[in-house]
Design a protein around this motif. Structure first.
Motif, PDB file in Angstrom:
ATOM      1  N   SER A 185      56.708  16.826 -38.813  1.00 40.57           N
ATOM      2  CA  SER A 185      56.753  15.812 -39.859  1.00 40.57           C
ATOM      3  C   SER A 185      55.787  14.672 -39.537  1.00 40.57           C
ATOM      4  O   SER A 185      55.289  14.551 -38.418  1.00 40.57           O
ATOM      5  N   ARG A 187      67.856  17.628 -40.680  1.00 35.66           N
ATOM      6  CA  ARG A 187      66.457  17.289 -40.432  1.00 35.66           C
ATOM      7  C   ARG A 187      66.369  16.349 -39.234  1.00 35.66           C
ATOM      8  O   ARG A 187      67.172  15.443 -39.073  1.00 35.66           O
ATOM      9  N   ASN A 191      60.044  21.187 -36.629  1.00 32.66           N
ATOM     10  CA  ASN A 191      60.914  22.066 -37.401  1.00 32.66           C
ATOM     11  C   ASN A 191      60.426  23.499 -37.246  1.00 32.66           C
ATOM     12  O   ASN A 191      59.225  23.750 -37.169  1.00 32.66           O
ATOM     13  N   ASP A 233      63.548  21.940 -45.087  1.00 30.72           N
ATOM     14  CA  ASP A 233      62.676  21.091 -44.277  1.00 30.72           C
ATOM     15  C   ASP A 233      61.242  21.607 -44.220  1.00 30.72           C
ATOM     16  O   ASP A 233      60.298  20.820 -44.282  1.00 30.72           O
TER      17      ASP A 233
END
Length: 202
Positions: free
Chosen positions: A32, A97, A38, A64
């Motif tokens: 991110s 997340r 992720n 995500d």
């Protein structure tokens, strides 16, 4: 038997995913904008073209991998293989997340060359991708189907030398993992060759 999709099938489980199988698994890693890692498997995944190299993955709801790909414009598609099947399954957990599935599954995030998203160090191959398109498929009525599709151009390719045979990627050595229907998976074992026929040629 025959059934109209809108009317239902009357079977214990929906056969669609079993009929459209085996399917390659897109094991999508991303980072991110704030640096959270992720990693998740997608059984709706595949190549879109080879020149240029495009791949896609999709999900039936916003997850995500989708939101991070939209946010950063990058992702890595790691090869799912039989020797990593249990770890791949572990990364499918519906963790909140910000929770790294790398840590949950005991996998190693390795730096990519051309994107900020890490690849899975243990994977036998990985495709570094830049997002080229994101879209929502439509129903016959024109209404959104509810699915989300991400298309990425492959800009970098990692291959473990151990799964090359005479300069060719060896699916059997790599043990490419595929998704079937229900809770079933398969790995590449037997392979055989057939040449595509050419009109007017023997």
């Amino acid at each position: 038997m025959f059934y109209e999709a809108a009317r239902g099938h009357g079977l214990p489980h929906d056969p669609l995913k079993a009929i459209v199988s085996p399917r390659p698994i897109g094991w999508i890693s991303s980072r991110s904008a704030s640096g959270e890692l992720n990693l998740a498997p997608y059984s709706f995944f595949g190549p879109l073209s080879s020149r240029p190299m495009l791949v896609w993955f999709s999900s039936e709801s916003e997850k995500d991998s989708f939101s991070i790909a939209r946010e950063t414009g990058e992702f890595v598609a790691n090869l799912a293989s039989r020797d990593l099947a249990e770890k791949i399954n572990a990364t499918s957990v519906d963790a909140p997340r910000g929770t790294s599935e790398f840590g949950i599954a005991g996998l190693t995030p390795a730096p990519s060359r051309l994107v900020s998203a890490p690849r899975v160090a243990e994977a036998h191959a990985a495709l570094e991708c830049k997002v080229t398109d994101i879209f929502l498929p439509k129903l016959l009525s024109g209404e959104p189907a509810g699915g989300l599709v991400v298309v990425g151009q492959v800009i970098g390719v990692h291959i473990d030398d151990a799964v090359l045979t005479d300069g060719l990627f060896d699916y059997a050595k790599a043990g490419n993992l595929t998704r079937l229907g229900y809770h079933d998976y398969a790995a590449v074992g037997e392979t055989f060759q057939m040449r595509r026929p050419r009109w007017g040629r023997d």
